[in-house]
Design a protein around this motif. Structure first.
Motif, PDB file in Angstrom:
ATOM      1  N   VAL A   1      45.593  41.620  38.220  1.00 44.95           N
ATOM      2  CA  VAL A   1      44.794  40.655  39.134  1.00 44.95           C
ATOM      3  C   VAL A   1      45.088  39.130  38.686  1.00 44.95           C
ATOM      4  O   VAL A   1      45.226  38.916  37.540  1.00 44.95           O
ATOM      5  CB  VAL A   1      43.321  40.920  38.850  1.00 44.95           C
ATOM      6  CG1 VAL A   1      42.437  39.954  39.478  1.00 44.95           C
ATOM      7  CG2 VAL A   1      42.823  42.397  39.073  1.00 44.95           C
TER       8      VAL A   1
ATOM      9  N   ILE B   1      38.266  45.192  44.026  1.00 39.06           N
ATOM     10  CA  ILE B   1      38.410  45.564  42.754  1.00 39.06           C
ATOM     11  C   ILE B   1      37.702  46.890  42.395  1.00 39.06           C
ATOM     12  O   ILE B   1      38.260  47.802  41.570  1.00 39.06           O
ATOM     13  CB  ILE B   1      37.939  44.479  41.825  1.00 39.06           C
ATOM     14  CG1 ILE B   1      39.000  43.243  41.980  1.00 39.06           C
ATOM     15  CG2 ILE B   1      38.039  44.851  40.206  1.00 39.06           C
ATOM     16  CD1 ILE B   1      38.731  41.954  41.307  1.00 39.06           C
TER      17      ILE B   1
ATOM     18  N   ILE C   1      36.385  40.272  36.568  1.00 39.98           N
ATOM     19  CA  ILE C   1      37.125  41.609  36.910  1.00 39.98           C
ATOM     20  C   ILE C   1      36.202  42.729  36.145  1.00 39.98           C
ATOM     21  O   ILE C   1      35.956  43.883  36.756  1.00 39.98           O
ATOM     22  CB  ILE C   1      38.493  41.755  36.228  1.00 39.98           C
ATOM     23  CG1 ILE C   1      39.332  40.430  37.032  1.00 39.98           C
ATOM     24  CG2 ILE C   1      39.109  42.981  36.536  1.00 39.98           C
ATOM     25  CD1 ILE C   1      40.811  40.387  36.157  1.00 39.98           C
TER      26      ILE C   1
ATOM     27  N   GLU D   1      34.438  45.912  38.289  1.00 40.85           N
ATOM     28  CA  GLU D   1      34.580  47.299  38.370  1.00 40.85           C
ATOM     29  C   GLU D   1      33.799  48.082  37.403  1.00 40.85           C
ATOM     30  O   GLU D   1      33.942  49.374  36.981  1.00 40.85           O
ATOM     31  CB  GLU D   1      36.148  47.383  37.748  1.00 40.85           C
ATOM     32  CG  GLU D   1      36.735  46.736  36.395  1.00 40.85           C
ATOM     33  CD  GLU D   1      36.583  47.770  35.187  1.00 40.85           C
ATOM     34  OE1 GLU D   1      36.938  48.862  35.316  1.00 40.85           O
ATOM     35  OE2 GLU D   1      36.148  47.133  34.386  1.00 40.85           O
TER      36      GLU D   1
END
Lengths: 353, 218
Positions: A252, A291, A315, A319
């Motif tokens: 990412v 994500i 992130i 997730e």
């Protein structure tokens, strides 16, 4: 218009003009000074305003004034200068005023240095100024995107009546690439019945203000604004997926870090490692859903940043801590090399992190 | 061949790239060559990026002390006076972009004019948005001359569109350079073209060049 060769900073300035912006206020700082220089050359020729303010603080308050009058307006700076603008940005948010703020980031904290950086991610996406507010934050990764996302930022700012930020970095600001700019980059012309343009004794006067004397009213205003933010989060997420379908390792990265990462992914694929990339184009709203979906089938994520690890937090939130997320970063004006990113991909693939 | 060759022009026209290539070509014919970076306005892409290859080939490189550092300090080194005062070597001078960049040349101009053995080259890229026409290029030319204090003596046609440069782009640049030449009365010294593209061209006066590249330049 045929293609021309432009610097990233020039592309922002020209795209702003073609998006109907006729008012620019700024103060020079490397590595974004070409924006001001370009505006100084162009604005007088098209009946616009270029004004070098006495400071970043006065520049952002001039933006506040012009936006209140319903005109498209922008300011630009680099990291330390954008810190100075934070109070004004909070006031823009508190008055529901559209405006474009450009940050061509350099190394920090403090005076830092003039080489590129992405370490203003927190400042841009989590506030920076005081109070509960959001900015729409767009992250270009090419000179063409510097132009396209400038136009997009103006549109989104007007559409949702909120300030937008173009979060670039020194490299993309300084590098030159071929670009093509349409003559008129406006997609929609937004009515601004709220603007303070004079009543002509035909209507109630409009008020642009962020002071609320009654706490109940201020609470109501904040809640309404967050309803609007939910709509932005639902409708305006932008990202690019690159070879993620069969990926075991998902990088990412945004801006210049994403370009380096694409090189690394090509190298990883050549070695038989299935690597892919999610490139957030809107940093707020952050592309959480893609994500979360990708977390279902990858071994883990590698966040490539020119910071000590800022986006990595988003992130992990996106997730839900299902998979490991590692950081590959350089700071202080340094850029990770494709080899460094490849090593991080290999480590994730091999479980050595 | 003049002792001092200066490259000036609109910013982003390709002065640095051209100066580096020109110095390397010059070194093949002359024992002593020095390249000096007078650019105090461009923070990132500089002569110093090529210092390693230049020095390996025996070319002396003089750069502002803080070039490529984190410091935004537009200071030129004292050794630059040696370039214009010592006349025992060939010198290539990379001037900063536009009139703002050319102001730094002013302090060396009296020495260069007194020696009177120079070529002051205007680097033209007609794919740049503010120099799309020969008329606009002349405007930039005059601004640079009045800031730097040295008159232009030649034009280098460096028209390019980065990685999208093709024969048609070169042709357009050549035509506009000829028009610029007519407008200002100066000769076109060469047309600089990336060396792989240059191989396939049948244009006269092509100077094949190598491009300075960075790894994130996809």
């Amino acid at each position: 218009m045929a293609k021309v060769l432009m610097k990233g900073n020039e592309a922002i300035a020209e795209a702003a003009i073609r998006s109907g912006c006729r008012h620019y206020f700024g103060y020079p700082i490397t590595p974004q000074t070409e924006i001001a220089a370009y505006m100084a050359k162009r604005m007088p020729k098209i009946g616009g305003t270029f004004l070098q303010a006495e400071s970043e603080i006065s520049a952002i308050n001039m933006v506040y004034g012009v936006s209140s009058a319903g005109c498209r307006v922008m300011t630009s700076s680099s990291s330390p200068g954008v810190s100075l603008k934070q109070e004004g940005i909070s006031y823009l948010a508190g008055c529901d005023l559209p405006a474009l703020i450009v940050n061509v980031q350099r190394g920090g904290p403090g005076l830092g240095g003039i080489q590129p950086s992405q370490s203003d991610y927190f400042q841009a996406t989590k506030g920076g100024g005081h109070g509960d507010y959001r900015l729409i934050v767009l992250a270009p990764a090419s000179v063409q995107e510097m132009a396209d996302l400038t136009a997009k930022a103006f549109d989104l700012a007007d559409k949702y009546r909120m300030p937008a930020m173009l979060l670039a970095d020194g490299t993309i600001g300084q590098m030159m690439e071929p670009v093509e700019l349409p003559e008129d980059m406006r997609t929609t012309v937004y009515e601004k019945p709220w603007a303070v343009t004079g009543t002509e004794n035909k209507r109630e006067h409009n008020i642009v203000n962020s002071l609320y004397l009654v706490p109940e009213q201020l609470e109501k205003k904040n809640i309404e604004r967050y309803e609007k933010y939910k709509t932005v989060e639902k409708n305006e997420v932008m990202y690019e997926e690159y070879m993620t379908d069969d990926a075991d390792v998902c990088v990412v990265a945004f801006g210049i870090a994403a370009r380096v990462s694409k090189n690394a992914i090509t190298a990883a694929r050549a070695k038989g490692i299935k690597a892919g990339l999610i490139r957030p184009i809107t940093l707020w709203p952050f592309p959480k859903d893609v994500i979360a979906r990708t977390a279902e089938h990858v071994k883990g994520f590698v966040s490539v940043e020119l910071s000590m690890g800022q986006m990595i937090e988003d992130i992990r939130l996106a997730e839900g801590c299902k998979k490991p997320v590692t950081l590959c970063s350089r700071v202080g004006g340094m850029i990770p090399s494709p080899e460094e990113v490849l090593k991080a991909i290999e480590d994730m693939e091999g479980g050595a992190f | 061949m003049h002792r001092v060759t200066l490259f000036a022009g609109h910013y982003g026209s390709g002065k640095t790239n051209l100066a580096v290539n020109y110095a390397r070509a010059l070194k093949k014919e002359h024992e002593r060559v020095v390249i000096a970076d007078l650019d105090i306005v461009n923070p990132y892409f500089r002569t110093k990026d090529s210092a390693e290859v230049l020095e390996r080939e025996g070319i002396e490189v003089i750069s502002p002390e803080f070039a490529n550092s984190n410091v935004d300090l537009p200071a030129l080194p004292a050794s630059l006076y040696g370039v214009v005062q010592r006349r025992d070597r060939y010198a290539v001078l990379d001037i900063g972009g536009d009139d703002r960049g050319a102001y730094a040349l002013g302090r060396y101009a009296p020495y260069i004019l007194e020696e009177n053995d120079f070529e002051m080259i205007f680097v033209a890229n007609f794919m740049r948005p503010l120099t799309r026409t020969p008329e606009e290029a002349v405007e930039v030319m005059r601004e640079i001359e009045s800031a730097g204090g040295i008159p232009f003596t030649a034009i280098a046609n460096n028209t390019n569109l980065g990685r999208l440069t093709d024969a048609a782009v070169i042709r357009e640049g050549t035509e506009k350079s000829r028009e610029l030449s007519r407008l200002c009365g100066l000769k076109i010294i060469f047309t600089s073209v990336e060396k792989n593209l240059a191989r396939g061209l049948d244009t006269d006066g092509v100077f094949p060049i190598e491009l300075q590249k960075k790894y994130y330049d996809l």
